[in-house]
Design a protein around this motif. Structure first.
Motif, PDB file in Angstrom:
ATOM      1  N   THR A  44      12.046  -7.668   0.750  1.00 30.68           N
ATOM      2  CA  THR A  44      10.727  -7.402   1.327  1.00 30.68           C
ATOM      3  C   THR A  44      10.320  -8.615   2.148  1.00 30.68           C
ATOM      4  OG1 THR A  44      10.102  -6.037  -0.565  1.00 30.68           O
ATOM      5  CG2 THR A  44       8.301  -6.897   0.786  1.00 30.68           C
ATOM      6  N   GLN A  70      11.709  -3.747   3.321  1.00 28.70           N
ATOM      7  CA  GLN A  70      10.318  -3.318   3.284  1.00 28.70           C
ATOM      8  C   GLN A  70       9.500  -4.357   4.054  1.00 28.70           C
ATOM      9  OE1 GLN A  70       7.517  -3.775  -0.299  1.00 28.70           O
ATOM     10  NE2 GLN A  70       8.363  -1.712  -0.528  1.00 28.70           N
ATOM     11  N   GLN A  87       2.385  -1.933   2.733  1.00 30.87           N
ATOM     12  CA  GLN A  87       3.534  -1.611   3.570  1.00 30.87           C
ATOM     13  C   GLN A  87       3.086  -1.112   4.940  1.00 30.87           C
ATOM     14  OE1 GLN A  87       6.447   1.002   1.764  1.00 30.87           O
ATOM     15  NE2 GLN A  87       5.849   0.282  -0.270  1.00 30.87           N
ATOM     16  N   THR A  89       4.495   1.334   7.177  1.00 32.51           N
ATOM     17  CA  THR A  89       5.503   2.394   7.237  1.00 32.51           C
ATOM     18  C   THR A  89       5.853   2.646   8.709  1.00 32.51           C
ATOM     19  OG1 THR A  89       3.787   4.087   7.272  1.00 32.51           O
ATOM     20  CG2 THR A  89       4.658   3.453   5.106  1.00 32.51           C
ATOM     21  N   CYS A 111       3.006  -3.315  -1.394  1.00 34.60           N
ATOM     22  CA  CYS A 111       4.381  -3.808  -1.373  1.00 34.60           C
ATOM     23  C   CYS A 111       4.831  -4.164  -2.784  1.00 34.60           C
ATOM     24  CB  CYS A 111       4.483  -5.066  -0.506  1.00 34.60           C
ATOM     25  SG  CYS A 111       4.328  -4.726   1.238  1.00 34.60           S
TER      26      CYS A 111
END
Length: 165
Positions: A44, A70, A87, A89, A111
């Motif tokens: 991430t 991510q 997040q 997206t 997250c």
């Protein structure tokens, strides 16, 4: 020199960088981050939307997506004076939030943050020990107090311990 005076001086120095020079420097910093071990191994990546001349790391979003990472951006809660990362997206967009700083929608998923999370920090300056000089509100400081991952600072100047740049 007080912290507030140092902040003003550093903002002036940052604002004096010509646009083409800034784009070139931003690109060099993006490349350096992308080639770092911390970025390559991160599951991430926590980014920020640049404001007021901050280093632009947004091109890293595409790279993160290509690599299956991510991507998260901070959402500021002015009441509790905290940030949480939500997040971004593929279909999501950033829109102005607290202080006019672009952030994901409030309903975007939080997250998953763990030891394989990389947090890219904005800053006016960092000293040689990695201490960050931000804007003075302490949001990132509170977040980092319990952050289990790796941090990398993105700033325009390095400040010595005595305040010299």
């Amino acid at each position: 020199m007080t912290k507030q005076q140092l902040r003003q001086e550093l903002k002036s120095l940052r604002n004096a960088i010509p646009p083409e020079g800034k784009r070139r420097l931003d690109h060099l910093i993006q490349r350096r981050i992308a080639s770092s071990r911390a970025f390559r191994t991160a599951k991430t990546v926590l980014l920020y939307a640049p404001v007021n001349g901050e280093i632009d790391l947004l091109p890293l979003v595409r790279l993160c997506r290509r690599q299956g990472k991510q991507v998260g951006f901070p959402v500021t809660d002015t009441g509790s004076k905290t940030i949480r990362f939500r997040q971004l997206t593929p279909e999501g967009r950033l829109s102005p939030g607290a202080y006019g700083i672009p952030e994901p929608p409030a309903n975007a998923p939080l997250c998953a943050i763990d030891s394989r999370t990389l947090c890219l920090l904005p800053g006016l300056s960092f000293d040689r020990s990695g201490n960050r000089l931000g804007y003075g509100a302490g949001y990132y400081d509170r977040f980092l107090a319990s952050f289990p991952g790796v941090t990398l600072g993105a700033g325009n100047t390095v400040t010595k311990a005595d305040g010299e740049t």
